[in-house]
Design a protein around this motif. Structure first.
Motif, PDB file in Angstrom:
ATOM      1  N   GLU A   1     -55.225 -24.445 -37.745  1.00  0.00           N
ATOM      2  CA  GLU A   1     -53.993 -23.894 -37.172  1.00  0.00           C
ATOM      3  C   GLU A   1     -53.063 -23.447 -38.293  1.00  0.00           C
ATOM      4  O   GLU A   1     -52.886 -24.158 -39.276  1.00  0.00           O
ATOM      5  CB  GLU A   1     -53.263 -24.949 -36.323  1.00  0.00           C
ATOM      6  CG  GLU A   1     -54.043 -25.395 -35.103  1.00  0.00           C
ATOM      7  CD  GLU A   1     -53.292 -26.479 -34.338  1.00  0.00           C
ATOM      8  OE1 GLU A   1     -52.136 -26.236 -33.918  1.00  0.00           O
ATOM      9  OE2 GLU A   1     -53.841 -27.579 -34.177  1.00  0.00           O
ATOM     10  N   ILE A   2     -52.481 -22.271 -38.117  1.00  0.00           N
ATOM     11  CA  ILE A   2     -51.569 -21.722 -39.122  1.00  0.00           C
ATOM     12  C   ILE A   2     -50.158 -22.214 -38.824  1.00  0.00           C
ATOM     13  O   ILE A   2     -49.610 -21.917 -37.759  1.00  0.00           O
ATOM     14  CB  ILE A   2     -51.623 -20.180 -39.118  1.00  0.00           C
ATOM     15  CG1 ILE A   2     -53.049 -19.695 -39.424  1.00  0.00           C
ATOM     16  CG2 ILE A   2     -50.634 -19.597 -40.126  1.00  0.00           C
ATOM     17  CD1 ILE A   2     -53.259 -18.203 -39.230  1.00  0.00           C
ATOM     18  N   GLY A   3     -49.559 -22.955 -39.738  1.00  0.00           N
ATOM     19  CA  GLY A   3     -48.193 -23.449 -39.547  1.00  0.00           C
ATOM     20  C   GLY A   3     -47.187 -22.309 -39.538  1.00  0.00           C
ATOM     21  O   GLY A   3     -47.391 -21.275 -40.181  1.00  0.00           O
ATOM     22  N   ARG A   4     -46.108 -22.499 -38.778  1.00  0.00           N
ATOM     23  CA  ARG A   4     -44.995 -21.522 -38.715  1.00  0.00           C
ATOM     24  C   ARG A   4     -43.693 -22.298 -38.818  1.00  0.00           C
ATOM     25  O   ARG A   4     -43.595 -23.410 -38.289  1.00  0.00           O
ATOM     26  CB  ARG A   4     -44.985 -20.760 -37.391  1.00  0.00           C
ATOM     27  CG  ARG A   4     -46.170 -19.876 -37.155  1.00  0.00           C
ATOM     28  CD  ARG A   4     -45.873 -18.411 -37.451  1.00  0.00           C
ATOM     29  NE  ARG A   4     -47.124 -17.674 -37.547  1.00  0.00           N
ATOM     30  CZ  ARG A   4     -47.525 -17.013 -38.636  1.00  0.00           C
ATOM     31  NH1 ARG A   4     -46.773 -16.970 -39.724  1.00  0.00           N
ATOM     32  NH2 ARG A   4     -48.682 -16.376 -38.655  1.00  0.00           N
ATOM     33  N   ASP A   5     -42.678 -21.708 -39.410  1.00  0.00           N
ATOM     34  CA  ASP A   5     -41.352 -22.347 -39.458  1.00  0.00           C
ATOM     35  C   ASP A   5     -40.891 -22.641 -38.027  1.00  0.00           C
ATOM     36  O   ASP A   5     -40.919 -21.745 -37.166  1.00  0.00           O
ATOM     37  CB  ASP A   5     -40.325 -21.429 -40.126  1.00  0.00           C
ATOM     38  CG  ASP A   5     -40.560 -21.286 -41.626  1.00  0.00           C
ATOM     39  OD1 ASP A   5     -41.671 -21.617 -42.092  1.00  0.00           O
ATOM     40  OD2 ASP A   5     -39.643 -20.832 -42.322  1.00  0.00           O
ATOM     41  N   GLY A   6     -40.490 -23.865 -37.775  1.00  0.00           N
ATOM     42  CA  GLY A   6     -39.999 -24.250 -36.455  1.00  0.00           C
ATOM     43  C   GLY A   6     -41.042 -24.899 -35.573  1.00  0.00           C
ATOM     44  O   GLY A   6     -40.718 -25.458 -34.520  1.00  0.00           O
ATOM     45  N   MET A   7     -42.314 -24.831 -35.988  1.00  0.00           N
ATOM     46  CA  MET A   7     -43.415 -25.402 -35.186  1.00  0.00           C
ATOM     47  C   MET A   7     -43.284 -26.925 -35.090  1.00  0.00           C
ATOM     48  O   MET A   7     -42.936 -27.584 -36.065  1.00  0.00           O
ATOM     49  CB  MET A   7     -44.719 -25.031 -35.885  1.00  0.00           C
ATOM     50  CG  MET A   7     -45.982 -25.488 -35.228  1.00  0.00           C
ATOM     51  SD  MET A   7     -47.367 -24.769 -36.206  1.00  0.00           S
ATOM     52  CE  MET A   7     -48.760 -25.563 -35.416  1.00  0.00           C
ATOM     53  N   THR A   8     -43.544 -27.450 -33.926  1.00  0.00           N
ATOM     54  CA  THR A   8     -43.436 -28.896 -33.705  1.00  0.00           C
ATOM     55  C   THR A   8     -44.820 -29.494 -33.439  1.00  0.00           C
ATOM     56  O   THR A   8     -45.621 -28.906 -32.727  1.00  0.00           O
ATOM     57  CB  THR A   8     -42.513 -29.155 -32.497  1.00  0.00           C
ATOM     58  OG1 THR A   8     -41.193 -28.758 -32.877  1.00  0.00           O
ATOM     59  CG2 THR A   8     -42.496 -30.615 -32.108  1.00  0.00           C
ATOM     60  N   VAL A   9     -45.078 -30.640 -34.062  1.00  0.00           N
ATOM     61  CA  VAL A   9     -46.392 -31.299 -33.926  1.00  0.00           C
ATOM     62  C   VAL A   9     -46.174 -32.667 -33.311  1.00  0.00           C
ATOM     63  O   VAL A   9     -45.368 -33.447 -33.834  1.00  0.00           O
ATOM     64  CB  VAL A   9     -47.051 -31.453 -35.311  1.00  0.00           C
ATOM     65  CG1 VAL A   9     -48.401 -32.152 -35.176  1.00  0.00           C
ATOM     66  CG2 VAL A   9     -47.212 -30.097 -35.987  1.00  0.00           C
TER      67      VAL A   9
END
Lengths: 252, 252
Positions: A244-252
């Motif tokens: 998965e490609i991380g993005r600014d603002g992404m929540t895990v």
């Protein structure tokens, strides 16, 4: 509840890179959703009160306005490279109550940050593999392979766990064996700065991340600390289904 | 045309100071017109083309977004304290054409800025009292009294001149005698960080600035690099008629 938010997912210089007109930088200029700010994150647990919120690294330039005093408990620093601490230079002069800072052993610090720490309270440094309990969150520092002393962090709350491993080029043997003995991680957030076969040192590329995936088999693997070269490469190539490609603002 | 714009007029930490609730910090939080960002300025001359625009110091945290590549010629640094250079850490990794940087002799620099200068082109250091011609602007570095090697700058274009003197505690004898031999300055922008009689070193207070005014008798004197203590003091006390209080965005 254990939740991690990626505040920034960029390599030093971010995306768009200053003055750059490559396809990835052009896209990020036109569509801010593709911007990448300095690599950093926020972890929240329990009820998500201010005492149950830590910031991992402090490279955001607007840290002082985005996170007012008393809205979080403190900082977990991975290391003292400037793109991971630059947001502290301004904030430290505040009159806020002392803000706890956990960090790896590195007497140099960055510029005069340790000498003039202001409202930051640098705590005794942690040790690889030895967990600390921070207001109910179990935090275990893990040695990374980088040009400065650097910790990744295993974060555990209840039955959930997340490992946040950046900056690193591969994983040192002690960290790999520590993580291999755990049940599969719920999520692994990992440095991936470069396209496959890129020779840049100190950071993973797509190939080294693939090896880490094969070694640890986490339930989810999300890459962070991406450089503009990798973003441009990703615009041309697909990624394997497990990545998965991380993005600014992404929540895990 | 010779014009100087104050981009930031605050001491390290700015106003409002992180977490502070003094009257000056409260006012700046409620009314952004009273905010003070890190002390820095922009000088423009001639026709004001990108080649005729320099940034003095680089402490603004949003420098990279406020000043895109190619919209200015380069940087004049007063010194390498982190609140005067922190905006360069992010920007330097860009792919922009080399950006000239004039600075005082200080091999330490700040963190790894000189070692990894990226797109910044640090020029051979200047010498007190020896003018350089930068695209038609005459720039003379003048020694300041500070804890790091620091230059103020005399800026001359046509018949107009402006001296920008920060950071400093009083003026060294060589600088005072250099400026005393000129006709009165059109404008003197000068460090004033503290209320009268404040014992903080390395910076002027209202008393030291009064002495500088008596020594040089400039046509205008504008104070910059204000701390929140001074702002709070100014809210209670008047200022003499000859003293102008600098504000972010003010043009001279």
């Amino acid at each position: 509840m254990l939740r991690l938010t990626l505040l920034g997912t960029g390599a030093a210089g971010g995306v768009p890179l200053y003055g750059c007109e490559c396809p990835a930088c052009k896209r990020a200029t036109e569509h801010p959703t593709f911007e990448r700010k300095p690599c950093s994150a926020m972890v929240e647990w329990g009820n998500g009160s201010a005492k149950e919120r830590l910031l991992i690294d402090a490279g955001l330039m607007d840290l002082h306005s985005r996170f007012p005093a008393e809205t979080y408990h403190g900082f977990l620093l991975t290391h003292f490279h400037v793109d991971h601490v630059q947001g502290l230079f301004h904030l430290r002069w505040g009159t806020a109550s002392p803000i706890p800072v956990w960090c790896p052993p590195d007497d140099q610090g960055c510029a005069d940050l340790l000498k003039h720490s202001g409202c930051l309270n640098f705590l005794p440094t942690m040790t690889h593999g030895e967990p600390e309990n921070i207001n109910g969150l179990r935090v275990t520092p893990l040695q990374m392979a980088h040009s400065r002393p650097t910790f990744g962090y295993l974060l555990e709350y209840g039955v959930k766990n997340i490992a946040y491993l950046t900056d690193t080029d591969g994983l040192p043997e002690n960290t790999l064996s520590f993580l291999s003995e755990l049940p599969p991680l719920d999520a692994l957030i990992v440095d991936c700065s470069f396209p496959p076969d890129h020779s840049g040192r100190n950071h993973n590329n797509i190939n080294t991340v693939t090896q880490i995936y094969l070694d640890l088999a986490p339930k989810r693997l999300i890459i962070t600390h991406l450089g503009h070269d990798l973003d441009a490469w990703l615009m041309e190539h697909g990624v394997p289904e497990w990545l998965e490609i991380g993005r600014d603002g992404m929540t895990v």
